[in-house]
Design a protein around this motif. Sequence first.
Motif, PDB file in Angstrom:
ATOM      1  N   ARG A 209       0.837  -1.212   0.000  1.00 48.61           N
ATOM      2  CA  ARG A 209       0.000   0.000   0.000  1.00 48.61           C
ATOM      3  C   ARG A 209       0.868   1.257   0.000  1.00 48.61           C
ATOM      4  N   ALA A 210       1.916   1.215   0.811  1.00 50.26           N
ATOM      5  CA  ALA A 210       2.816   2.374   0.893  1.00 50.26           C
ATOM      6  C   ALA A 210       3.525   2.613  -0.441  1.00 50.26           C
ATOM      7  N   GLU A 211       3.990   1.531  -1.080  1.00 53.75           N
ATOM      8  CA  GLU A 211       4.685   1.669  -2.372  1.00 53.75           C
ATOM      9  C   GLU A 211       3.754   2.233  -3.433  1.00 53.75           C
ATOM     10  N   ASN A 212       2.523   1.708  -3.512  1.00 51.08           N
ATOM     11  CA  ASN A 212       1.563   2.189  -4.516  1.00 51.08           C
ATOM     12  C   ASN A 212       1.181   3.645  -4.280  1.00 51.08           C
ATOM     13  N   ALA A 213       0.962   4.009  -3.010  1.00 56.59           N
ATOM     14  CA  ALA A 213       0.562   5.384  -2.685  1.00 56.59           C
ATOM     15  C   ALA A 213       1.680   6.367  -3.041  1.00 56.59           C
ATOM     16  N   LEU A 214       2.927   6.011  -2.719  1.00 56.66           N
ATOM     17  CA  LEU A 214       4.050   6.895  -3.037  1.00 56.66           C
ATOM     18  C   LEU A 214       4.257   7.009  -4.538  1.00 56.66           C
ATOM     19  N   LEU A 215       4.090   5.894  -5.239  1.00 58.02           N
ATOM     20  CA  LEU A 215       4.268   5.897  -6.690  1.00 58.02           C
ATOM     21  C   LEU A 215       3.256   6.822  -7.356  1.00 58.02           C
ATOM     22  N   LYS A 216       1.997   6.779  -6.902  1.00 60.80           N
ATOM     23  CA  LYS A 216       0.961   7.637  -7.479  1.00 60.80           C
ATOM     24  C   LYS A 216       1.249   9.116  -7.198  1.00 60.80           C
ATOM     25  N   LYS A 217       1.758   9.396  -6.004  1.00 62.37           N
ATOM     26  CA  LYS A 217       2.028  10.783  -5.640  1.00 62.37           C
ATOM     27  C   LYS A 217       3.197  11.355  -6.426  1.00 62.37           C
ATOM     28  N   LEU A 218       4.220  10.524  -6.642  1.00 69.05           N
ATOM     29  CA  LEU A 218       5.458  11.030  -7.236  1.00 69.05           C
ATOM     30  C   LEU A 218       5.556  10.792  -8.729  1.00 69.05           C
ATOM     31  N   GLU A 219       4.681   9.910  -9.282  1.00 70.23           N
ATOM     32  CA  GLU A 219       4.778   9.547 -10.696  1.00 70.23           C
ATOM     33  C   GLU A 219       4.509  10.766 -11.574  1.00 70.23           C
ATOM     34  N   GLY A 220       5.433  11.056 -12.479  1.00 65.04           N
ATOM     35  CA  GLY A 220       5.240  12.133 -13.441  1.00 65.04           C
ATOM     36  C   GLY A 220       5.402  13.525 -12.877  1.00 65.04           C
ATOM     37  N   ASN A 221       5.768  13.638 -11.593  1.00 60.18           N
ATOM     38  CA  ASN A 221       5.940  14.978 -11.002  1.00 60.18           C
ATOM     39  C   ASN A 221       7.131  15.682 -11.639  1.00 60.18           C
ATOM     40  N   ARG A 222       6.946  16.942 -11.993  1.00 59.50           N
ATOM     41  CA  ARG A 222       8.038  17.740 -12.513  1.00 59.50           C
ATOM     42  C   ARG A 222       8.547  18.657 -11.412  1.00 59.50           C
ATOM     43  N   LYS A 223       9.801  19.018 -11.524  1.00 62.55           N
ATOM     44  CA  LYS A 223      10.351  19.936 -10.527  1.00 62.55           C
ATOM     45  C   LYS A 223       9.724  21.310 -10.744  1.00 62.55           C
ATOM     46  N   ALA A 238       4.843  14.149  -0.040  1.00 57.55           N
ATOM     47  CA  ALA A 238       4.065  12.941  -0.335  1.00 57.55           C
ATOM     48  C   ALA A 238       3.962  12.053   0.906  1.00 57.55           C
ATOM     49  N   ILE A 239       5.067  11.896   1.641  1.00 61.65           N
ATOM     50  CA  ILE A 239       5.064  11.089   2.868  1.00 61.65           C
ATOM     51  C   ILE A 239       4.086  11.675   3.882  1.00 61.65           C
ATOM     52  N   GLU A 240       4.098  12.995   4.033  1.00 59.69           N
ATOM     53  CA  GLU A 240       3.220  13.655   5.000  1.00 59.69           C
ATOM     54  C   GLU A 240       1.747  13.456   4.626  1.00 59.69           C
ATOM     55  N   GLU A 241       1.417  13.633   3.340  1.00 61.80           N
ATOM     56  CA  GLU A 241       0.025  13.488   2.894  1.00 61.80           C
ATOM     57  C   GLU A 241      -0.464  12.049   3.059  1.00 61.80           C
ATOM     58  N   ILE A 242       0.367  11.086   2.674  1.00 62.78           N
ATOM     59  CA  ILE A 242      -0.027   9.674   2.762  1.00 62.78           C
ATOM     60  C   ILE A 242      -0.174   9.248   4.221  1.00 62.78           C
ATOM     61  N   HIS A 243       0.718   9.739   5.084  1.00 62.84           N
ATOM     62  CA  HIS A 243       0.624   9.415   6.515  1.00 62.84           C
ATOM     63  C   HIS A 243      -0.711   9.895   7.090  1.00 62.84           C
ATOM     64  N   GLN A 244      -1.161  11.063   6.656  1.00 63.97           N
ATOM     65  CA  GLN A 244      -2.414  11.620   7.175  1.00 63.97           C
ATOM     66  C   GLN A 244      -3.640  10.950   6.561  1.00 63.97           C
ATOM     67  N   SER A 245      -3.578  10.626   5.264  1.00 63.72           N
ATOM     68  CA  SER A 245      -4.759  10.066   4.593  1.00 63.72           C
ATOM     69  C   SER A 245      -4.869   8.547   4.728  1.00 63.72           C
ATOM     70  N   GLU A 246      -3.729   7.860   4.625  1.00 60.33           N
ATOM     71  CA  GLU A 246      -3.739   6.386   4.653  1.00 60.33           C
ATOM     72  C   GLU A 246      -3.396   5.805   6.020  1.00 60.33           C
ATOM     73  N   HIS A 247      -2.954   6.648   6.956  1.00 65.37           N
ATOM     74  CA  HIS A 247      -2.579   6.219   8.315  1.00 65.37           C
ATOM     75  C   HIS A 247      -1.469   5.172   8.299  1.00 65.37           C
ATOM     76  N   LEU A 248      -0.505   5.349   7.379  1.00 61.75           N
ATOM     77  CA  LEU A 248       0.669   4.478   7.330  1.00 61.75           C
ATOM     78  C   LEU A 248       1.782   5.129   8.147  1.00 61.75           C
ATOM     79  N   SER A 249       2.631   4.310   8.750  1.00 60.53           N
ATOM     80  CA  SER A 249       3.660   4.842   9.639  1.00 60.53           C
ATOM     81  C   SER A 249       4.721   5.609   8.866  1.00 60.53           C
ATOM     82  N   ILE A 250       5.290   6.620   9.518  1.00 58.31           N
ATOM     83  CA  ILE A 250       6.349   7.414   8.903  1.00 58.31           C
ATOM     84  C   ILE A 250       7.572   6.546   8.627  1.00 58.31           C
TER      85      ILE A 250
END
Length: 519
Positions: A209-223, A238-250
């Motif tokens: 779940r953590a890998e998929n969530a991070l991939l969606k957040k960061l995929e295709g992001n431009r600087k 992305a880590i902060e948003e996923i921690h709050q929405s998905e309740h996954l550990s930091i």
Amino acid sequence: MAKSKFSAQEKLEVIQAYEKGNFSIKEVIEQYQISLSTFKDWRNKYNHLGLEGLQPSKSWTTYLKETKLQAVHDYLSGKYSLAEIIIRYGISSQSVLGTWIKQYNGQKDVKTTGKRVNRPMTKGRTTKLEERIFIARDCMENNKDYQGIAERYNVSYQQVHQWTKKYEEGGEDALRDRRGRVKPEAELTSEEKTALQMKKLEKDNERLRAENALLKKLEGNRKEARINQVRAEDTYLAIEEIHQSEHLSISLLCDVADIARSAYYKWKNRTPTENEQLNQTILVEMNELHQKVEGIYGYRRMTMNMRRVFQMPLNEKRIYRLMVIAGLQSMIRRKKKQYGKSNPQHIAENVLNREFTADQPNEKWVTDVTEFKYGSAHKAYLSAILDLHDGSIVSYVLSTTNNNPLVFETLNQATQAFPDAAPLLHSDRGFQYTSHGFKRLLQKAEIEPSMSRVGKFIDNGPMESFWGTLKCEKYYLHKYKTFDELQQAIDDYIHFYNHERLQKRLNDLTPMEYRSKAA
């Protein structure tokens, strides 16, 4: 510290060999086998400190944290070079200053350089609880002389340090050995094995779940331009948003993102720099001015106003970057892009000669490219081929770029749909249709080319007529925010045009009905 293989006198001889004009810099560094940066470092020190500056250091140099930070800030301000700063602060070499800059930019804590302590290399040994308590108490009574206590009781320095620390925080109970014996798999009951497997599955699922969530957040992001210059901030956010929405550990998210947990918390608790605070203030002023002048100022005029407001030099690039961040854009007329003229590589005669009727399907085709707009200022290009027998669209391709692949793909779709067809293909003299690549595709498919005369768009009248019909009956009736919305609208209309739209000239039939009747 490492001993230099050059004495002060030898370094002076190297410098004088160059300054007397006997050798070039390249010859000097090759002859004495030193790097260019080392040679420049020696010259700098000699010019500022004389022969004393070339003397090798005889002891471990201590640098205070404040000195390190001041040196780094001076370098990042752009006022001084590396060479000037190492002379200014008495730093041993440019590489030492470079290490401090890397630590600072990498958000690592810059600490005071301490003196080296010669710790004994005694290996740790197994001890009992009573012995650990006694050693910890003895260490505290002797002002925490870790080295002396380690030698006295024949234990390692690390053991003494850890026992004393634990005893201070948790008393005697903290020194108990709580390492438990793990049951071998052969001794586990069936219920314990099932519970262990379930726990492993839950852990694997959570990581997935953590890998998929991070991939969606960061995929295709431009600087994107940001107020702060923190590297990997997109990952931290992305880590902060996923921690709050998905309740996954930091800890898990940092592990998946390959980032140290301490780095994440350092970013989270960081204090904005003076530059970042100034940027925030400038943004507020720019927003107010943008509203006041109704958005007519571009970045150049905005820069002039900000310089006057803040009474300080501000770079145009900085104001431009901040305007991009705030989404501020000038509303004045833009300059049109100038396109250079291109010479056509292959030209064909107007074989079609405005004879826009055909007795059989796939006898005469016409093709062209038209432009659409979507969103705020985005463009899309539609290439299509139309059969003059029934007016049906044989193939079409929509793209965000008007280039050769757009036209080539349209022709490839048509030839794949009708592999036995060898029609006459009429087009204008656009750069795609006069290219070498397009001619090769025509020759391979045994298609005869025909081209409109210069400036005579009526020579391709049926295709121009279709563009007008498409835009009046579909495109102009709606607003399209995204490319996907435009693509869906064109797909729907061309299907409607081919299969549902009745035409009087086709005896009240649709193009596909008329085509099938002819077949």
